[in-house]
Design a protein around this motif. Structure first.
Motif, short mmCIF file in Angstrom:
data_model
loop_
_atom_site.label_atom_id
_atom_site.label_comp_id
_atom_site.label_asym_id
_atom_site.label_seq_id
_atom_site.Cartn_x
_atom_site.Cartn_y
_atom_site.Cartn_z
N ILE A 129 12.82 16.14 56.04
CA ILE A 129 13.58 15.42 55.41
C ILE A 129 15.22 16.05 54.61
O ILE A 129 16.40 14.46 54.56
N THR A 130 15.20 16.93 54.50
CA THR A 130 16.74 17.75 53.72
C THR A 130 17.37 18.38 54.89
O THR A 130 18.47 18.30 54.79
N TYR A 131 16.73 18.69 56.34
CA TYR A 131 16.90 19.43 57.58
C TYR A 131 18.00 20.72 56.59
O TYR A 131 18.56 21.55 57.00
N LYS A 132 16.90 21.17 55.67
CA LYS A 132 17.25 22.51 54.68
C LYS A 132 16.40 23.52 55.41
O LYS A 132 14.70 23.15 55.75
N HIS A 133 15.96 25.16 54.86
CA HIS A 133 15.66 26.13 55.61
C HIS A 133 14.53 25.81 54.11
O HIS A 133 14.94 25.58 53.28
N ALA A 134 13.22 26.09 54.44
CA ALA A 134 11.95 25.23 53.51
C ALA A 134 10.76 26.48 54.16
O ALA A 134 10.02 26.75 55.31
N GLU A 135 10.35 26.86 53.68
CA GLU A 135 8.34 27.81 53.97
C GLU A 135 7.30 27.58 53.21
O GLU A 135 8.07 27.13 52.22
N GLY A 136 6.89 27.72 53.64
CA GLY A 136 5.20 27.18 52.52
C GLY A 136 4.77 28.60 53.12
O GLY A 136 4.77 28.46 54.03
N PHE A 137 3.46 28.78 51.88
CA PHE A 137 2.76 29.72 52.30
C PHE A 137 1.25 30.21 50.92
O PHE A 137 1.56 29.69 50.20
N PRO A 138 0.72 30.17 51.61
CA PRO A 138 -0.53 30.80 50.93
C PRO A 138 -0.24 32.10 50.27
O PRO A 138 0.55 33.17 50.82
N ALA A 139 0.00 31.88 48.54
CA ALA A 139 0.26 32.34 47.62
C ALA A 139 0.78 33.74 47.91
O ALA A 139 1.73 34.92 48.08
N GLY A 140 -0.93 34.86 48.61
CA GLY A 140 -0.65 36.44 48.61
C GLY A 140 -0.17 36.07 49.65
O GLY A 140 0.19 37.78 50.07
N GLU A 141 0.01 35.73 50.56
CA GLU A 141 0.97 35.83 51.48
C GLU A 141 2.38 36.91 51.65
O GLU A 141 2.91 37.52 52.73
N LEU A 142 3.26 35.77 50.68
CA LEU A 142 4.74 36.89 50.41
C LEU A 142 4.87 38.14 50.06
O LEU A 142 5.33 38.28 50.81
N LYS A 143 4.17 38.20 49.96
CA LYS A 143 4.19 40.35 49.53
C LYS A 143 3.68 41.02 50.89
O LYS A 143 4.70 42.23 51.10
N HIS A 144 3.44 40.29 52.31
CA HIS A 144 2.82 40.82 53.01
C HIS A 144 4.46 40.69 54.39
O HIS A 144 4.14 40.82 55.85
N GLY A 145 5.71 40.04 53.61
CA GLY A 145 6.31 39.62 54.95
C GLY A 145 8.10 38.63 53.87
O GLY A 145 8.85 39.35 54.25
N PRO A 146 7.73 37.61 53.91
CA PRO A 146 7.66 36.87 53.29
C PRO A 146 9.23 37.54 52.16
O PRO A 146 9.95 36.02 51.82
N LEU A 147 8.26 37.54 51.51
CA LEU A 147 9.45 37.57 49.87
C LEU A 147 10.17 38.84 50.65
O LEU A 147 11.27 38.48 49.47
N ALA A 148 10.86 39.00 51.38
CA ALA A 148 11.91 39.51 51.74
C ALA A 148 13.70 38.96 52.21
O ALA A 148 14.14 39.56 51.96
N LEU A 149 12.95 37.36 52.14
CA LEU A 149 13.77 36.79 52.44
C LEU A 149 14.08 36.12 50.93
O LEU A 149 14.60 35.28 50.80
N VAL A 150 13.75 36.12 49.70
CA VAL A 150 13.54 35.65 48.51
C VAL A 150 14.64 35.78 47.82
O VAL A 150 14.67 37.17 47.59
#
Ligand code: M6R
Length: 352
Positions: free
Chosen positions: A234-255
């Protein structure tokens, strides 16, 4: 009509206490602490369960599957479009459950038809009486949320979660009076969130963010996925959802400091690990929005707190999601988006 609301989505978010009361009506039995689902008479404890669903319904299925697993039933969840009965063992001992609000989603109908062909028992959990899914499965359980007009699924997600929680008990016979008491309290608790939510303030604060992250563990993980889906849709904005433990396996680089992180910090057994994950994003300067039933314990880690009432450990994700719906709604509203009919999307997706 929209009964005075600017959008169907907001109306439907506000209808959730009523929708949940309807979903619960006549099903929990206080007398012997059991759950009876009249329309499922004759359906017995399955050996295995496969959930098949798409989008928001898939997130509800992920939540439901965990409840079944905790009851000792071997359970898997599949995106309906990826369900391949030739590759995955399915037999008469398998109950294939299609979770579908509309009951008309082509991918989900395709998966259910394949399951029927192979001789599995099939059940649809749906909102629409007489829909295709209901007609084509052996059993049907209605979530009774009432019509949902907004393309974004809101009240039907909460009702699916409650329906699946009841189903997990109805099919296994393992219930408790604490579980039933907590179920019965949910409609009023949702109402109190709607009455007091600070989500609009949080939305104001972060409407210009580059991206939104949503993290949760265990039962909260599907709600993190759902929070991100709603935000994107509904916002057309970038959003990502994760099981929290996965963050450090990649997506954390985007934070970065321009990535608010919505963190489901409910007082369950994963609280310690969740706080560890929150520290990981905190140290990158990301703003933290804690969705929590233990505000005093998490206040020092959060820039904002969205509080939810105390409930049974299994139901906190249902309440947390209400806050996330409101945040997405208010961000989209600020941005002037076409909330009830987002670009490129349809309420029910009837092609594979
Ligand atoms: O009617 P269904 O539950 O089968 O629909 C599945 C998805 O298309 C649906 O949940 C979709 O993801 C929603 N627009 C999300 O808000």
């Amino acid at each position: 009509g929209k009964s005075g609301y600017d959008h169907y989505m907001l109306k439907e978010i506000n209808e959730q206490p009523h929708a949940l009361r309807e979903c619960l009506r006549g099903r929990p039995r206080e007398l012997d602490a059991s759950i009876e689902i009249d329309e499922l008479e004759g359906l017995e404890r399955p050996e295995r369960v496969h959930f098949v669903a798409c989008g928001t319904s898939y997130h509800a299925a992920l939540y439901g599957a965990r409840l079944f697993r905790e009851q000792g039933i071997q359970t898997n969840t599949f995106l309906a479009s990826e369900y391949d009965v030739d590759a995955i063992p399915v037999d008469e001992g398998t109950l294939v459950v299609g979770v579908t609000q509309s009951g008309e989603t082509a991918d989900t109908l395709g998966a259910l038809r394949a399951a029927n062909r192979i001789g599995a028992e099939t059940l649809s959990v749906t909102n629409v009486v007489g829909c295709s899914a209901a007609r084509e499965t052996d059993y049907v359980m209605y979530i009774r949320a009432g019509p949902e007009i907004g393309v974004a699924a809101t009240k039907t997600f909460a009702s699916q979660q409650v329906a699946l929680a009841m189903l997990s008990r109805a099919l296994t016979g393992a219930c408790s009076s604490a579980f039933i008491k907590a179920l019965r309290a949910l409609p009023d608790q949702v109402q109190s969130i709607l009455d007091t939510s600070q989500a609009a303030t949080v939305a104001d604060e972060y409407v210009d963010a580059d991206a939104y992250f949503f993290i949760g563990r265990g039962y909260n993980a599907p709600v993190a996925l759902e929070g991100a889906l709603k935000m994107k849709e509904i916002t057309y904005k970038h959003a990502e959802g994760f099981p929290a433990g996965e963050l450090k396996h990649g997506p954390l680089a985007l934070v970065t400091e321009r990535t608010p992180v919505f963190s489901m910090l409910t007082g369950d057994s994963n609280a310690e690990k969740m706080l560890g994950n929150v520290r990981e994003v905190e140290s990158r300067g990301a703003p933290i929005v804690a969705v929590t039933d233990v505000p005093a314990q998490v206040a020092t880690h959060a820039d904002h707190v969205l509080e939810i009432p105390n409930t049974h450990r299994l139901f906190a994700p249902i309440l947390a999601n209400i806050q996330l719906q409101l945040v997405s709604y208010w961000v989209a509203n600020q941005l002037g988006r076409s909330i009830d009919k987002p670009r490129n999307l349809a309420k029910s997706v009837t092609v594979e």
